[in-house]
Enzyme design. Structure first.
Site, short mmCIF file in Angstrom:
data_model
loop_
_atom_site.label_atom_id
_atom_site.label_comp_id
_atom_site.label_asym_id
_atom_site.label_seq_id
_atom_site.Cartn_x
_atom_site.Cartn_y
_atom_site.Cartn_z
CE LYS A 11 -14.68 15.92 6.72
NZ LYS A 11 -13.57 15.76 7.08
CE1 TYR A 51 -11.79 20.32 8.19
CE2 TYR A 51 -12.73 21.60 6.89
CZ TYR A 51 -13.00 20.59 7.73
OH TYR A 51 -13.05 19.69 7.45
CG ASN A 114 -12.11 12.48 6.27
OD1 ASN A 114 -12.89 13.46 6.24
ND2 ASN A 114 -10.64 12.21 7.55
CG HIS A 117 -15.08 18.43 11.54
ND1 HIS A 117 -13.90 18.39 11.26
CD2 HIS A 117 -15.90 19.22 12.48
CE1 HIS A 117 -14.11 19.57 12.89
NE2 HIS A 117 -14.97 18.98 12.72
CD GLU A 128 -14.67 22.24 15.19
OE1 GLU A 128 -13.87 22.18 14.80
OE2 GLU A 128 -15.28 21.09 15.40
P1 GDP Z 1 -9.60 15.12 11.86
O1 GDP Z 1 -9.72 15.70 13.05
O2 GDP Z 1 -9.47 13.71 11.66
O3 GDP Z 1 -10.79 15.48 10.77
O4 GDP Z 1 -7.97 15.29 11.05
P2 GDP Z 1 -7.31 16.64 10.64
O5 GDP Z 1 -7.36 17.68 11.42
O6 GDP Z 1 -6.13 16.06 11.13
O7 GDP Z 1 -7.74 17.12 9.26
C1 GDP Z 1 -8.89 17.93 8.77
C2 GDP Z 1 -8.98 17.05 7.12
O8 GDP Z 1 -7.99 17.83 6.42
C3 GDP Z 1 -9.63 15.74 7.27
O9 GDP Z 1 -10.57 15.40 8.26
C4 GDP Z 1 -9.19 15.48 5.99
O10 GDP Z 1 -10.46 15.73 5.38
C5 GDP Z 1 -8.11 16.75 5.93
N1 GDP Z 1 -6.95 16.23 5.61
C6 GDP Z 1 -6.16 15.70 6.64
N2 GDP Z 1 -5.19 15.06 6.40
C7 GDP Z 1 -4.76 15.86 4.23
C8 GDP Z 1 -4.07 15.11 3.84
O11 GDP Z 1 -3.24 14.47 4.10
N3 GDP Z 1 -5.02 15.26 2.41
C9 GDP Z 1 -5.96 15.33 2.31
N4 GDP Z 1 -6.48 15.47 0.84
N5 GDP Z 1 -6.93 15.42 2.97
C10 GDP Z 1 -6.28 15.48 4.16
#
Ligand code: GDP
Length: 139
Positions: A11, A51, A114, A117, A128
């Site tokens: 990212k 997303y 983070n 992905h 994807e």
């Molecule tokens: P992943 O599968 O571990 O990537 O997590 P998710 O599918 O739940 O979320 C997708 C992406 O959205 C995450 O990797 C983060 O970059 C972002 N994200 C998730 N939760 C949060 C949050 O609480 N705040 C913000 N700003 N971004 C978030």
């Protein structure tokens, strides 16, 4: 794509912080083979589509802003049990909760920014991967 492939992005935060090489080293050391890779930047439309599942979440705007602010590296990776093993390699979404030695523990700064992905299912890995790569770019 078959069940032994997953999709990843390094990212914008990790690219900005100079971690592309270190993250690719971890991916190679964990036994993943790179079968497609590009250095690119998502448009707002790309990020909103990628997303879309999170479009109702309160952080959606922040997520799209973040994912479009600079270049990324996207890749398709191959290994037995790729989706699950790659999720283990990257660690929990929130780096504060990620296990020691995982990519997010080492290189991520927050739950939003983070570093990487990783697809969460074989079905999403295929969707994807096809979103980012044409068939002729996948080896
Ligand atoms: P992943 O599968 O571990 O990537 O997590 P998710 O599918 O739940 O979320 C997708 C992406 O959205 C995450 O990797 C983060 O970059 C972002 N994200 C998730 N939760 C949060 C949050 O609480 N705040 C913000 N700003 N971004 C978030």
């Amino acid at each position: 794509m078959t069940g032994n492939r997953t999709f990843t992005m390094i990212k914008p935060d990790a690219v900005e912080n100079g971690h592309i090489g270190a993250i690719l080293d971890k991916i190679n050391a964990a036994g993943f083979k790179i079968v497609a890779m590009k250095y690119t930047q998502l448009s707002k439309r790309d990020a909103e589509a990628f997303y879309a599942i999170h479009s109702e979440r309160p952080f959606f705007g922040e997520l799209v802003e973040f994912m479009t602010r600079g270049p990324i590296v996207s890749a398709i990776l191959e290994k037995d049990n790729a989706v699950e093993d790659f999720r283990a390699l990257i660690g929990a979404t929130n780096p504060a909760e990620a296990a020691e030695g995982t990519i997010r523990k080492l290189y991520a700064t927050s739950i939003g920014e983070n570093a990487v992905h990783g697809s969460d299912s074989d079905e999403n890995a295929a969707i994807e991967g096809a979103f980012h790569f044409a068939g002729r770019e996948i080896f």
